[in-house]
Design a protein around this motif. Structure first.
Motif, PDB file in Angstrom:
ATOM      1  N   ALA A 131      55.858  35.541  30.792  1.00 53.57           N
ATOM      2  CA  ALA A 131      54.678  34.929  30.178  1.00 53.57           C
ATOM      3  C   ALA A 131      53.434  35.505  30.862  1.00 53.57           C
ATOM      4  CB  ALA A 131      54.735  33.428  30.333  1.00 53.57           C
ATOM      5  N   VAL A 132      53.518  35.652  32.197  1.00 52.24           N
ATOM      6  CA  VAL A 132      52.423  36.231  32.986  1.00 52.24           C
ATOM      7  C   VAL A 132      53.019  37.316  33.872  1.00 52.24           C
ATOM      8  CG1 VAL A 132      50.587  35.757  34.650  1.00 52.24           C
ATOM      9  CG2 VAL A 132      51.254  33.982  33.017  1.00 52.24           C
ATOM     10  N   LEU A 133      52.467  38.525  33.820  1.00 50.16           N
ATOM     11  CA  LEU A 133      53.017  39.620  34.638  1.00 50.16           C
ATOM     12  C   LEU A 133      52.929  39.254  36.119  1.00 50.16           C
ATOM     13  CD1 LEU A 133      51.622  42.834  32.865  1.00 50.16           C
ATOM     14  CD2 LEU A 133      53.792  41.646  32.493  1.00 50.16           C
ATOM     15  N   GLY A 134      53.928  39.702  36.876  1.00 49.56           N
ATOM     16  CA  GLY A 134      53.928  39.432  38.311  1.00 49.56           C
ATOM     17  C   GLY A 134      54.548  38.090  38.658  1.00 49.56           C
ATOM     18  N   ASP A 135      54.746  37.246  37.655  1.00 51.68           N
ATOM     19  CA  ASP A 135      55.313  35.920  37.903  1.00 51.68           C
ATOM     20  C   ASP A 135      56.832  36.037  37.897  1.00 51.68           C
ATOM     21  OD1 ASP A 135      55.915  33.243  38.033  1.00 51.68           O
ATOM     22  OD2 ASP A 135      54.341  32.656  36.626  1.00 51.68           O
ATOM     23  N   ALA A 136      57.475  35.412  38.889  1.00 54.38           N
ATOM     24  CA  ALA A 136      58.934  35.530  38.994  1.00 54.38           C
ATOM     25  C   ALA A 136      59.649  34.831  37.844  1.00 54.38           C
ATOM     26  CB  ALA A 136      59.400  34.943  40.312  1.00 54.38           C
ATOM     27  N   PRO A 171      34.182  44.436  34.861  1.00 52.07           N
ATOM     28  CA  PRO A 171      34.669  44.136  36.215  1.00 52.07           C
ATOM     29  C   PRO A 171      36.046  44.755  36.451  1.00 52.07           C
ATOM     30  CG  PRO A 171      34.920  42.227  34.797  1.00 52.07           C
ATOM     31  CD  PRO A 171      34.227  43.270  33.970  1.00 52.07           C
ATOM     32  N   VAL A 172      36.395  44.906  37.740  1.00 51.61           N
ATOM     33  CA  VAL A 172      37.719  45.464  38.073  1.00 51.61           C
ATOM     34  C   VAL A 172      38.564  44.357  38.693  1.00 51.61           C
ATOM     35  CG1 VAL A 172      38.981  47.258  39.332  1.00 51.61           C
ATOM     36  CG2 VAL A 172      36.670  47.721  38.494  1.00 51.61           C
ATOM     37  N   LEU A 173      39.675  44.113  38.073  1.00 53.58           N
ATOM     38  CA  LEU A 173      40.617  43.092  38.555  1.00 53.58           C
ATOM     39  C   LEU A 173      41.735  43.838  39.291  1.00 53.58           C
ATOM     40  CD1 LEU A 173      41.313  40.003  37.955  1.00 53.58           C
ATOM     41  CD2 LEU A 173      42.752  40.875  36.145  1.00 53.58           C
ATOM     42  N   CYS A 174      41.960  43.490  40.567  1.00 53.24           N
ATOM     43  CA  CYS A 174      43.000  44.196  41.327  1.00 53.24           C
ATOM     44  C   CYS A 174      44.150  43.235  41.626  1.00 53.24           C
ATOM     45  CB  CYS A 174      42.429  44.755  42.625  1.00 53.24           C
ATOM     46  SG  CYS A 174      41.164  45.980  42.347  1.00 53.24           S
ATOM     47  N   PRO A 175      45.170  43.215  40.802  1.00 49.04           N
ATOM     48  CA  PRO A 175      46.271  42.266  41.028  1.00 49.04           C
ATOM     49  C   PRO A 175      47.152  42.696  42.205  1.00 49.04           C
ATOM     50  CG  PRO A 175      46.475  43.382  38.881  1.00 49.04           C
ATOM     51  CD  PRO A 175      45.423  44.090  39.661  1.00 49.04           C
ATOM     52  N   CYS A 176      48.075  41.828  42.558  1.00 50.97           N
ATOM     53  CA  CYS A 176      48.983  42.150  43.663  1.00 50.97           C
ATOM     54  C   CYS A 176      49.922  43.274  43.229  1.00 50.97           C
ATOM     55  CB  CYS A 176      49.784  40.918  44.074  1.00 50.97           C
ATOM     56  SG  CYS A 176      51.024  40.460  42.847  1.00 50.97           S
ATOM     57  N   ASP A 177      50.636  43.846  44.212  1.00 46.73           N
ATOM     58  CA  ASP A 177      51.488  45.018  43.945  1.00 46.73           C
ATOM     59  C   ASP A 177      52.509  44.751  42.846  1.00 46.73           C
ATOM     60  OD1 ASP A 177      50.122  46.240  45.882  1.00 46.73           O
ATOM     61  OD2 ASP A 177      51.703  46.173  47.398  1.00 46.73           O
ATOM     62  N   ARG A 178      53.103  43.541  42.893  1.00 47.68           N
ATOM     63  CA  ARG A 178      54.166  43.243  41.923  1.00 47.68           C
ATOM     64  C   ARG A 178      53.602  43.186  40.503  1.00 47.68           C
ATOM     65  NH1 ARG A 178      58.942  39.607  43.616  1.00 47.68           N
ATOM     66  NH2 ARG A 178      59.756  41.655  44.084  1.00 47.68           N
ATOM     67  N   THR A 179      52.438  42.549  40.356  1.00 45.96           N
ATOM     68  CA  THR A 179      51.802  42.495  39.037  1.00 45.96           C
ATOM     69  C   THR A 179      51.434  43.907  38.587  1.00 45.96           C
ATOM     70  OG1 THR A 179      50.894  40.351  39.610  1.00 45.96           O
ATOM     71  CG2 THR A 179      49.922  41.453  37.720  1.00 45.96           C
ATOM     72  N   MET A 180      50.942  44.705  39.550  1.00 43.71           N
ATOM     73  CA  MET A 180      50.538  46.081  39.210  1.00 43.71           C
ATOM     74  C   MET A 180      51.744  46.888  38.722  1.00 43.71           C
ATOM     75  SD  MET A 180      47.627  47.280  39.186  1.00 43.71           S
ATOM     76  CE  MET A 180      47.475  48.714  38.183  1.00 43.71           C
ATOM     77  N   ALA A 181      52.882  46.676  39.359  1.00 48.31           N
ATOM     78  CA  ALA A 181      54.102  47.378  38.916  1.00 48.31           C
ATOM     79  C   ALA A 181      54.418  46.968  37.476  1.00 48.31           C
ATOM     80  CB  ALA A 181      55.268  47.036  39.840  1.00 48.31           C
TER      81      ALA A 181
END
Ligand code: PPS
Ligand code: ADP
Length: 489
Positions: free
Chosen positions: A60-65, A36-46
Motif C-alpha cells: 500500500a505504501v512503499l518501504g512498509d513491511a 521539493p526533494v523527498l529523500c525516503p529511507c533506503d528500503r523505500t528508495m529500493a
C-alpha cells in the motif's frame, strides 16, 4: 494492465505464473525548479527503483513491511512528513531523491493521506501518492524472455549445488537469477556480499539480473518475488529463502537447509572457517568468511544499558582495559559521548534516541573494521537499542549487557548526586524517577552489581566473551585483577 494471475504453489517451492504482462514504462519529464526533494529511507528508495523498472510491488505504501492494496498501476505511495506533504502539494509534484538528494524520480498528480506527523516518517505515518516518472531516461532494460517459459530465481541467500540440480530438473531452459543490490538481507547478509556469492557460483547459462530488491524476511517476500517474476516476464518462480524467513520448515531439496547450517556455523565460528558439504557453498566460503570472520577477528560491540549509577561506566572501563591487551578497543562511555558526539542534545525521547543511534553508528563502524567497541549509555528505549542491534549485526556481533542494578541501589549510591536533584525536581526527565526505562528482553547478559565486587561482575562478562570465542580464554579471566573493594578505587 494488472499483475499476472498465478496458480497455487506447486511442490518444491516452484510457482507457475500465467498471463504475464509487464507494467508499461512511463515517459520522462523534467521536474519543476520549485519542486521539493523527498529523500525516503533506503528500503523505500529500493522499492521506488524497482517500481521505476515497471515492477508493481504489493505494498500500500512503499518501504512498509506490511503488504496491502497498492495504488492504481503506474502510481505509488511513499511515506512523508506533514511538512513534506505540504511542500509537495504547494508545487503539485515532488522529486524523490536518494540519500544524497540526487533526483531519481518524479511524483505528479498527487494525493496525500495520513495522520499529522512531525518526525521521521515510517509505517503508519503520512504518505504521498502520485504517478511515478523516472528522472533518468536510461532506465535499464530487463532481459527479454527466451522461448515459452522462464524460471525466475529469487535468492535471499547464496546459490547451492542442490539448488542448481533442482532447477535443472525443472527442464526450463531460460533461467534468470535475480541479484539483489539493495540493503541487507534478513540473515544479515549485505547485498554486496550476496551479489559476490551469486556471481561466483551461478552457472554460465543463467542470466543474472541485478535488481534493487530488499527482502524483508517475512511472508511479504513471497508477494515481492511474484511481482518481480511478473516484471521479468517469468512463467515460473523459484525462491531461495533466507534462514530467517524459513525458520526450519524447509523442503530439503531446495538447499535451504544447507544454507541454514552454513550460516549457523559461520555465526558460531571461533577459530577455523566453517566447512560446507555443498560444492557451491564451499566455493563461496572465502567470500562468506570475509563477511563473517571467526569471532577472534570479528567486530564486536559490547553494549551496556542500565540506570544511572548501575555500574555501566565502571564495568565498561574495566572491560575495555581488560580487552585492550588482545584487541583494538574503543570505549564509548555515556558521559564522554554526551560531551564529544552528542553535545547539545537533551534528555527528551528524541535527544536520547539520537544519542544512542549515534553511539550505535560509531560502534558499528568500529566493528566493521574488526575492532571492539564498548558502549555505556543508559539507552532507555528498546526501539533505539533495536536500531543499534540492527546496525551492528550487519557488520559484526553485539553483546547487550543489561546492568540490572535495581533503582533503590542506584539511588543509594547516588554517585553524582543526581537522584537527589531528581527527587527534588531540580533535574527533570531523570531515568527511573521521572522518565521511563524499558527493561531489555533481548539482553545476552544481565548483571546486578548489588553487593558484588567489580572483579566478580566483570568476570561474568569476560567469561561470556571467552566461552563465546571472541577473546582467548587467557584474556577471559581477570586473574591479575586485585579484589579491591570498588568504592576504594
Ligand atoms: N535527565 C537525565 N536522565 C538520565 N541521566 C542524566 C539526566 N541528566 C543528566 N544525566 C547524566 O547523563 C548521563 C546519561 O547520559 P546517556 O547519554 O547515557 O543517556 S541516554 O542513553 O541518552 O538516555 C548519566 O550518566 P550515568 O550516570 O553514567 O548513566 C547522568 O550522569
Ligand atoms: N560490581 C560493581 N560493578 C560496577 N560498579 C560497582 C559495583 N559495585 C559497586 N559499584 C559502584 O557503583 C557505582 C557505579 O557508577 P557508574 O559506573 O558511574 O554507573 P553508571 O555509569 O551506570 O552511571 C560506582 O561508584 C562503582 O564503584
Amino acid at each position: 494492465m494488472g499483475p499476472a494471475r498465478m496458480r497455487a504453489l506447486t511442490a518444491g517451492g516452484l510457482v507457475v505464473l500465467e498471463d504475464v504482462t509487464r507494467m508499461p514504462l512511463r515517459a520522462v519529464r523534467e521536474p519543476r525548479p520549485a519542486s521539493p526533494v523527498l529523500c525516503p529511507c533506503d528500503r523505500t528508495m529500493a522499492d521506488v527503483r524497482l517500481s521505476l523498472l515497471g515492477i508493481r510491488l504489493p505494498f500500500a505504501v512503499l518501504g512498509d513491511a506490511a503488504a496491502g492494496e497498492p495504488p492504481a498501476a503506474g502510481r505509488v505511495r511513499v511515506p512523508a512528513t506533514t511538512a513534506e506533504l505540504a511542500q509537495a502539494l504547494t508545487v503539485g509534484e515532488t522529486v524523490i531523491g536518494d540519500c544524497e538528494s540526487n533526483p531519481v524520480a518524479l511524483l505528479t498528480g498527487l494525493t496525500v493521506s495520513g495522520r499529522t506527523v512531525s518526525g521521521t516518517p515510517g509505517p503508519g505515518a503520512g504518505w504521498i501518492e502520485g504517478a511515478l516518472l523516472p528522472v533518468d531516461p536510461d532506465v535499464a532494460a530487463l532481459p527479454v524472455r527466451k522461448g515459452e517459459t522462464r524460471v525466475v530465481v529469487a535468492p535471499a541467500r547464496p546459490l547451492t549445488a542442490a539448488d542448481v540440480e533442482h532447477l535443472r530438473a525443472l527442464d526450463i531452459e531460460d533461467i534468470v537469477l535475480v541479484v539483489p543490490t539493495a540493503g541487507t538481507g534478513p540473515d544479515g547478509l549485505p547485498a554486496a556480499v550476496l551479489r559476490q556469492c551469486l556471481e561466483q557460483a551461478a552457472p554460465s547459462d543463467f542470466t543474472l539480473v541485478p535488481l534493487p530488491v530488499s527482502w524483508r524476511g517475512t511472508t511479504v517476500d513471497e508477494d515481492v518475488a511474484r511481482a518481480i517474476t511478473t516484471g521479468l516476464d517469468g512463467t515460473h518462480l523459484h525462491r531461495l529463502t533466507s534462514a530467517a524467513e524459513s525458520g526450519g520448515g524447509l523442503p530439503a531439496e531446495s538447499g535451504n537447509i544447507l544454507w541454514a547450517d552454513t550460516l549457523e556455523s559461520l555465526q558460531q565460528a571461533t577459530t577455523a572457517p566453517a566447512q560446507s558439504p555443498d560444492s557451491l557453498l564451499e566455493q563461496v566460503m572465502p567470500i562468506l568468511t570475509r563477511w563473517r570472520p571467526p569471532r577472534r577477528q570479528r567486530g564486536l560491540v559490547v553494549f551496556f544499558t542500565g540506570l544511572s549509577g548501575s555500574g555501566k561506566s565502571t564495568l565498561a572501563k574495566a572491560l575495555a582495559d581488560h580487552l585492550a591487551t588482545d584487541r583494538a578497543v574503543t570505549l564509548l562511555d555515556g558521559d564522554v559521548v554526551r560531551r564529544m558526539l552528542s553535545s547539545g542534545l537533551g534528555f527528551d525521547r528524541a535527544g536520547r534516541d539520537l544519542n544512542v543511534r549515534r553511539i550505535g553508528f560509531v560502534a558499528a563502524e568500529v566493528a566493521r573494521h574488526g575492532g571492539i567497541a564498548v558502549c555505556a549509555p543508559i539507552a532507555p528505549y528498546a526501539e533505539s537499542r533495536a536500531a543499534v542491534r540492527e546496525l551492528v549485526e550487519a557488520v559484526g556481533d553485539l553483546v547487550l549487557v543489561h546492568v540490572a542494578t535495581p533503582l533503590a541501589e542506584c539511588e543509594r549510591r547516588d554517585v553524582k548526586g543526581l537522584y537527589r536533584k531528581a527527587r527534588a525536581g531540580v533535574v527533570t526527565q531523570f531515568t527511573g524517577i521521572s522518565d521511563p526505562y524499558d527493561e531489555p528482553l533481548d539482553a545476552e547478559l544481565r548483571v546486578d552489581t548489588t553487593g558484588t565486587s567489580l572483579p566478580e561482575s566483570l568476570a561474568v562478562i569476560t567469561d561470556y566473551l571467552a566461552i563465546g570465542g571472541w577473546v582467548p580464554t587467557s584474556a577471559g579471566r581477570p586473574d591479575t585483577m586485585q579484589e579491591v573493594p570498588v568504592d576504594e578505587r
